[in-house]
Motif scaffolding. Structure first.
Motif, PDB file in Angstrom:
ATOM      1  N   GLN A  76      15.404   0.785   9.587  1.00 43.65           N
ATOM      2  CA  GLN A  76      15.318   2.163  10.072  1.00 43.65           C
ATOM      3  C   GLN A  76      14.014   2.820   9.615  1.00 43.65           C
ATOM      4  OE1 GLN A  76      17.723   3.234  12.176  1.00 43.65           O
ATOM      5  NE2 GLN A  76      18.659   1.237  11.913  1.00 43.65           N
ATOM      6  N   PHE A  77      12.936   2.050   9.542  1.00 45.64           N
ATOM      7  CA  PHE A  77      11.652   2.570   9.077  1.00 45.64           C
ATOM      8  C   PHE A  77      11.220   3.752   9.940  1.00 45.64           C
ATOM      9  CE2 PHE A  77       6.953   2.494   9.410  1.00 45.64           C
ATOM     10  CZ  PHE A  77       6.662   2.877   8.120  1.00 45.64           C
ATOM     11  N   ASP A  78      10.867   4.838   9.261  1.00 43.10           N
ATOM     12  CA  ASP A  78      10.423   6.057   9.945  1.00 43.10           C
ATOM     13  C   ASP A  78       9.014   6.378   9.470  1.00 43.10           C
ATOM     14  OD1 ASP A  78       9.997   8.530  11.072  1.00 43.10           O
ATOM     15  OD2 ASP A  78      11.631   9.526  10.014  1.00 43.10           O
ATOM     16  N   HIS A  79       8.046   6.133  10.325  1.00 36.69           N
ATOM     17  CA  HIS A  79       6.652   6.357   9.939  1.00 36.69           C
ATOM     18  C   HIS A  79       6.345   7.812   9.625  1.00 36.69           C
ATOM     19  CE1 HIS A  79       6.439   7.308  14.223  1.00 36.69           C
ATOM     20  NE2 HIS A  79       5.376   8.018  13.924  1.00 36.69           N
ATOM     21  N   SER A  80       7.208   8.729  10.021  1.00 36.86           N
ATOM     22  CA  SER A  80       6.938  10.153   9.782  1.00 36.86           C
ATOM     23  C   SER A  80       6.952  10.506   8.292  1.00 36.86           C
ATOM     24  CB  SER A  80       7.923  11.040  10.546  1.00 36.86           C
ATOM     25  OG  SER A  80       9.218  10.945   9.996  1.00 36.86           O
ATOM     26  N   ILE A  81       7.550   9.667   7.441  1.00 33.71           N
ATOM     27  CA  ILE A  81       7.527   9.970   6.005  1.00 33.71           C
ATOM     28  C   ILE A  81       6.121   9.854   5.434  1.00 33.71           C
ATOM     29  CG2 ILE A  81       9.938   9.317   5.631  1.00 33.71           C
ATOM     30  CD1 ILE A  81       8.873   6.794   4.211  1.00 33.71           C
ATOM     31  N   PHE A  82       5.218   9.277   6.210  1.00 30.64           N
ATOM     32  CA  PHE A  82       3.833   9.127   5.761  1.00 30.64           C
ATOM     33  C   PHE A  82       2.931  10.245   6.289  1.00 30.64           C
ATOM     34  CE2 PHE A  82       5.767   5.037   5.197  1.00 30.64           C
ATOM     35  CZ  PHE A  82       5.310   4.676   3.933  1.00 30.64           C
ATOM     36  N   GLU A  83       3.512  11.190   7.033  1.00 31.34           N
ATOM     37  CA  GLU A  83       2.732  12.340   7.482  1.00 31.34           C
ATOM     38  C   GLU A  83       2.311  13.140   6.254  1.00 31.34           C
ATOM     39  OE1 GLU A  83       5.005  14.529  10.362  1.00 31.34           O
ATOM     40  OE2 GLU A  83       5.056  12.822  11.742  1.00 31.34           O
ATOM     41  N   GLY A  84       1.055  13.499   6.204  1.00 25.48           N
ATOM     42  CA  GLY A  84       0.542  14.238   5.066  1.00 25.48           C
ATOM     43  C   GLY A  84      -0.015  13.351   3.964  1.00 25.48           C
ATOM     44  N   VAL A  85       0.222  12.054   4.039  1.00 30.28           N
ATOM     45  CA  VAL A  85      -0.349  11.131   3.069  1.00 30.28           C
ATOM     46  C   VAL A  85      -1.752  10.782   3.561  1.00 30.28           C
ATOM     47  CG1 VAL A  85      -0.135   8.875   1.949  1.00 30.28           C
ATOM     48  CG2 VAL A  85       1.927  10.204   2.483  1.00 30.28           C
ATOM     49  N   LYS A  86      -2.721  10.915   2.672  1.00 36.73           N
ATOM     50  CA  LYS A  86      -4.102  10.606   3.045  1.00 36.73           C
ATOM     51  C   LYS A  86      -4.231   9.121   3.344  1.00 36.73           C
ATOM     52  CE  LYS A  86      -5.895  14.309   0.195  1.00 36.73           C
ATOM     53  NZ  LYS A  86      -6.564  14.651  -1.051  1.00 36.73           N
ATOM     54  N   LYS A  87      -5.032   8.809   4.352  1.00 41.69           N
ATOM     55  CA  LYS A  87      -5.196   7.417   4.793  1.00 41.69           C
ATOM     56  C   LYS A  87      -5.810   6.526   3.713  1.00 41.69           C
ATOM     57  CE  LYS A  87      -3.735   8.047   9.039  1.00 41.69           C
ATOM     58  NZ  LYS A  87      -2.509   7.530   9.551  1.00 41.69           N
ATOM     59  N   ASP A  88      -6.527   7.137   2.738  1.00 41.06           N
ATOM     60  CA  ASP A  88      -7.140   6.332   1.684  1.00 41.06           C
ATOM     61  C   ASP A  88      -6.421   6.454   0.345  1.00 41.06           C
ATOM     62  OD1 ASP A  88      -7.879   8.933   1.060  1.00 41.06           O
ATOM     63  OD2 ASP A  88      -9.972   8.428   0.658  1.00 41.06           O
ATOM     64  N   GLU A  89      -5.220   7.043   0.362  1.00 44.37           N
ATOM     65  CA  GLU A  89      -4.432   7.157  -0.867  1.00 44.37           C
ATOM     66  C   GLU A  89      -3.782   5.808  -1.175  1.00 44.37           C
ATOM     67  OE1 GLU A  89      -1.145  10.087  -2.920  1.00 44.37           O
ATOM     68  OE2 GLU A  89      -1.920  10.557  -0.939  1.00 44.37           O
ATOM     69  N   PRO A  90      -3.832   5.350  -2.429  1.00 45.34           N
ATOM     70  CA  PRO A  90      -3.201   4.070  -2.772  1.00 45.34           C
ATOM     71  C   PRO A  90      -1.684   4.122  -2.591  1.00 45.34           C
ATOM     72  CG  PRO A  90      -4.760   4.723  -4.471  1.00 45.34           C
ATOM     73  CD  PRO A  90      -4.585   5.906  -3.553  1.00 45.34           C
ATOM     74  N   ILE A  91      -1.180   3.192  -1.799  1.00 45.26           N
ATOM     75  CA  ILE A  91       0.246   3.075  -1.499  1.00 45.26           C
ATOM     76  C   ILE A  91       0.723   1.717  -1.981  1.00 45.26           C
ATOM     77  CG2 ILE A  91       1.933   2.827   0.367  1.00 45.26           C
ATOM     78  CD1 ILE A  91       0.210   4.811   1.977  1.00 45.26           C
TER      79      ILE A  91
END
Length: 164
Positions: A76-91
């Motif tokens: 049930q992966f929801d990509h919206s939880i990554f909204e607001g996360v900077k593209k270059d932030e370490p994940i």
């Protein structure tokens, strides 16, 4: 101690070792090595440098998860939880052994995230090293959801109760 393991000439991520040759062999058969890997030992002192996401299902996550981990899910992966996360932030992603987190990592890379890492051996290796996990109330936990009996063999810490 390096923060992140480099890439091989083939474009695949180099891998650390769990210290268990059979577990390493199992992981080699499962992983495509498309996401850079981070060992449990290397992560331990750097938890605060990553946004940490759990790529297991919610029933696995509620039993135990890494400190401050956010549930991302897999089926049930929801990509919206990554909204607001900077593209270059370490994940940092993890699951039970690293397969599901690698697949979610590939999706994040396609979404433009540039610093995505997979915890080698994932939560199983984390608890094997004796590192802490939390339950759904963020209290110290001594259990791990091991998916099923077959996968339970890879949790070798005798202080951890295996639940499936």
């Amino acid at each position: 101690m390096a923060l992140i393991f480099g890439m091989l000439a083939s474009g695949q991520a180099q891998k650390p070792s769990t210290g268990n040759a059979a577990f390493d062999a199992e992981l080699d058969g499962l992983l495509s090595h498309t996401i850079p890997l981070l060992s449990a030992d290397d992560l331990k002192g750097q938890l605060d440098k990553f946004k940490i996401y759990d790529a297991r299902e919610i029933h696995e996550y509620t039993i135990s998860h890494l400190p401050n981990a956010i549930h991302a899910g897999y089926d049930q992966f929801d990509h919206s939880i990554f909204e607001g996360v900077k593209k270059d932030e370490p994940i940092l992603l993890y699951c039970s052994v690293g397969y599901r987190s690698e697949k979610i990592g590939e999706k994040l890379q396609k979404m433009g995230f540039t610093k995505v890492y997979n915890l080698y051996g994932s939560i199983f290796e984390w608890v094997n090293k004796g590192y802490p996990v939390e339950n759904f109330t963020n209290k110290n936990a001594k259990e791990v959801h091991t998916y099923d009996e077959k996968w339970s063999q890879w949790v070798t810490n005798p202080n951890i109760k295996k639940i499936w």
